[in-house]
Design a protein around this motif. Structure first.
Motif, PDB file in Angstrom:
ATOM      1  N   THR A 220       0.868  -1.187  -0.113  1.00  0.00           N
ATOM      2  CA  THR A 220       0.063  -0.048  -0.015  1.00  0.00           C
ATOM      3  C   THR A 220       0.740   1.162   0.041  1.00  0.00           C
ATOM      4  O   THR A 220       1.889   1.218   0.672  1.00  0.00           O
TER       5      THR A 220
ATOM      6  N   THR B  73       0.400   3.865   1.545  1.00  0.00           N
ATOM      7  CA  THR B  73       0.782   4.804   2.726  1.00  0.00           C
ATOM      8  C   THR B  73       1.768   4.076   3.599  1.00  0.00           C
ATOM      9  O   THR B  73       2.537   4.775   4.179  1.00  0.00           O
TER      10      THR B  73
ATOM     11  N   ASP C   7      -3.839   0.570  -3.505  1.00  0.00           N
ATOM     12  CA  ASP C   7      -4.768   1.780  -2.910  1.00  0.00           C
ATOM     13  C   ASP C   7      -4.355   3.237  -3.207  1.00  0.00           C
ATOM     14  O   ASP C   7      -4.483   4.206  -2.370  1.00  0.00           O
TER      15      ASP C   7
ATOM     16  N   THR D  63      -5.311   7.044  -2.054  1.00  0.00           N
ATOM     17  CA  THR D  63      -6.021   7.394  -0.808  1.00  0.00           C
ATOM     18  C   THR D  63      -5.126   7.727   0.262  1.00  0.00           C
ATOM     19  O   THR D  63      -5.162   8.035   1.505  1.00  0.00           O
ATOM     20  N   GLY D  64      -3.704   7.842   0.132  1.00  0.00           N
ATOM     21  CA  GLY D  64      -2.723   8.028   1.023  1.00  0.00           C
ATOM     22  C   GLY D  64      -2.043   9.176   0.463  1.00  0.00           C
ATOM     23  O   GLY D  64      -2.584  10.160  -0.099  1.00  0.00           O
TER      24      GLY D  64
ATOM     25  N   ASP E 289      -7.121   3.175  -6.340  1.00  0.00           N
ATOM     26  CA  ASP E 289      -8.072   2.543  -5.433  1.00  0.00           C
ATOM     27  C   ASP E 289      -9.547   2.759  -5.905  1.00  0.00           C
ATOM     28  O   ASP E 289      -9.901   3.434  -6.616  1.00  0.00           O
TER      29      ASP E 289
ATOM     30  N   CYS F 288     -12.184   3.248  -4.553  1.00  0.00           N
ATOM     31  CA  CYS F 288     -13.106   4.286  -4.155  1.00  0.00           C
ATOM     32  C   CYS F 288     -13.056   5.384  -5.280  1.00  0.00           C
ATOM     33  O   CYS F 288     -14.286   6.278  -5.472  1.00  0.00           O
ATOM     34  N   PHE F 289     -12.150   5.668  -6.210  1.00  0.00           N
ATOM     35  CA  PHE F 289     -12.118   6.658  -7.234  1.00  0.00           C
ATOM     36  C   PHE F 289     -13.008   6.009  -8.453  1.00  0.00           C
ATOM     37  O   PHE F 289     -13.401   6.753  -9.323  1.00  0.00           O
TER      38      PHE F 289
ATOM     39  N   ASP G  13     -14.145  12.438  -9.313  1.00  0.00           N
ATOM     40  CA  ASP G  13     -13.591  11.342  -9.284  1.00  0.00           C
ATOM     41  C   ASP G  13     -12.984  10.770 -10.669  1.00  0.00           C
ATOM     42  O   ASP G  13     -11.871  10.440 -10.928  1.00  0.00           O
TER      43      ASP G  13
END
Ligand code: C2E
Ligand code: CA
Ligand code: CA
Ligand code: CA
Length: 277
Positions: A150, A152, A179, A182-183, A201, A203-204, A214
């Motif tokens: 990841t 992050t 991901d 996101t970080g 990620d 979520c986008f 997005d």
């Protein structure tokens, strides 16, 4: 419930102890469950840019415990990471992963396999050499293995992980930043890291057709990937409109429930065979 609402402090304490109890039960049960072969690796297809051709698979851990039922993978990993069991678990996972890849090879499924690593696997100087030795033993082409880490965890531990990253890259295996978005990523680091792909990620991806924001983020991530000569993978693709948009934007690979959910090896092989017909 109505009774417990009168004594909120008591309820709170009970919830804490339920949580702590489950954690303790799970972490006690984990090593014998690994030993007993209760933990399985599932595979989720990764498709090419148009979403029409199988090109890879992400390997995802599953624990269907006879005692606890299916334990959410995020919970298993989190407990293992915090209870000092991640080395044991990850060594089991990579060992099984190479067997899985060998089985795919025997069925002429020449696809890449992406394996998730925890940051502790990279700060431990013994883990990557162990993993790479297994790939060689099983005669798996190095460039078919992608390690996912990841964003992050990587950016926060650069000094401690860079040695392992270089070992992976020098072996010919690939590294994906999972991901992504996101970080926080330092662009200076990004251009110097020995990575091969950005995994955008979900979520986008999930709202990119309806949300201009997005979509903008995805478009710019794809541009960034192109600038840095990296491949881009979209995860969480759940519908055809998203697939078409990603295809128009030349995203290299796509993954998500639209194509298939993670499956056990046998089912995955049947699914892959059916794709050709
Ligand atoms: P991740 O690496 O970001 O994996 C993607 C997650 O999204 C997986 O959840 C996958 O089943 C799910 N997913 C796939 N397609 C879709 C979709 O179209 N829509 C939605 N909503 N979800 C989708 P899963 O398998 O529960 O894994 C959760 C997390 O646990 C993973 O997130 C990863 O961080 C970790 N993990 C899983 N397997 C391993 C492993 O073998 N080792 C390590 N260290 N971590 C693992
Ligand atoms: Ca992943
Ligand atoms: Ca991910
Ligand atoms: Ca994730």
């Amino acid at each position: 419930r109505s009774e417990s609402s009168k004594v909120p402090v008591q309820v709170y304490n009970d919830e804490i102890s339920d949580f702590a109890r489950r954690r303790l039960d799970l972490l006690t049960a984990l090593p014998p469950a690994i030993e007993a072969g209760e933990l399985e690796l599932y595979l989720q297809p990764q498709m090419n840019s148009t979403g029409q051709e199988l090109v890879g698979a992400e390997i995802l851990l599953r624990w269907h415990s006879p005692r606890f039922g299916p334990v959410p993978t995020g919970e298993v990993i989190e407990i293992a990471e915090n209870a000092g069991l991640i080395d044991l678990l990850s060594r089991y996972i990579v060992t099984q992963a190479w067997k899985t890849m060998q089985a795919l090879q025997e069925r002429q499924l020449t696809i890449t396999c992406s394996i998730n690593l925890s940051v502790q696997n990279l700060t431990d100087s013994h883990f990557v050499p162990f993993a790479l030795a297994g790939i060689r033993e099983h005669a798996i082409p190095m460039n078919r293995v992608i390690f996912e880490v990841t964003e992050t965890s990587m950016m926060h531990n650069m000094e401690a992980v860079i040695g392992s990253l270089l070992q992976i890259a020098n072996s010919g295996c690939h590294i994906a930043l999972d991901d992504f978005g996101t970080g926080y990523s330092s662009l200076a680091y990004l251009s110097r890291l020995p990575i091969h792909e950005l995994k955008i990620d979900g979520c986008f991806i999930s709202q990119m057709v309806s949300s201009q924001n997005d979509r903008g983020i995805v478009q710019n991530t794809l541009k960034l990937a192109r600038t840095l000569n990296l491949e881009a993978v979209a995860e969480g693709v759940e519908d055809n409109n998203t697939r078409e948009l990603l295809s128009q934007l030349s995203c290299h690979r796509q993954q998500g429930y639209l194509f298939a959910r993670p499956m056990p090896l046998e089912k995955f092989c049947d699914w892959a065979t059916a794709q050709h017909h």
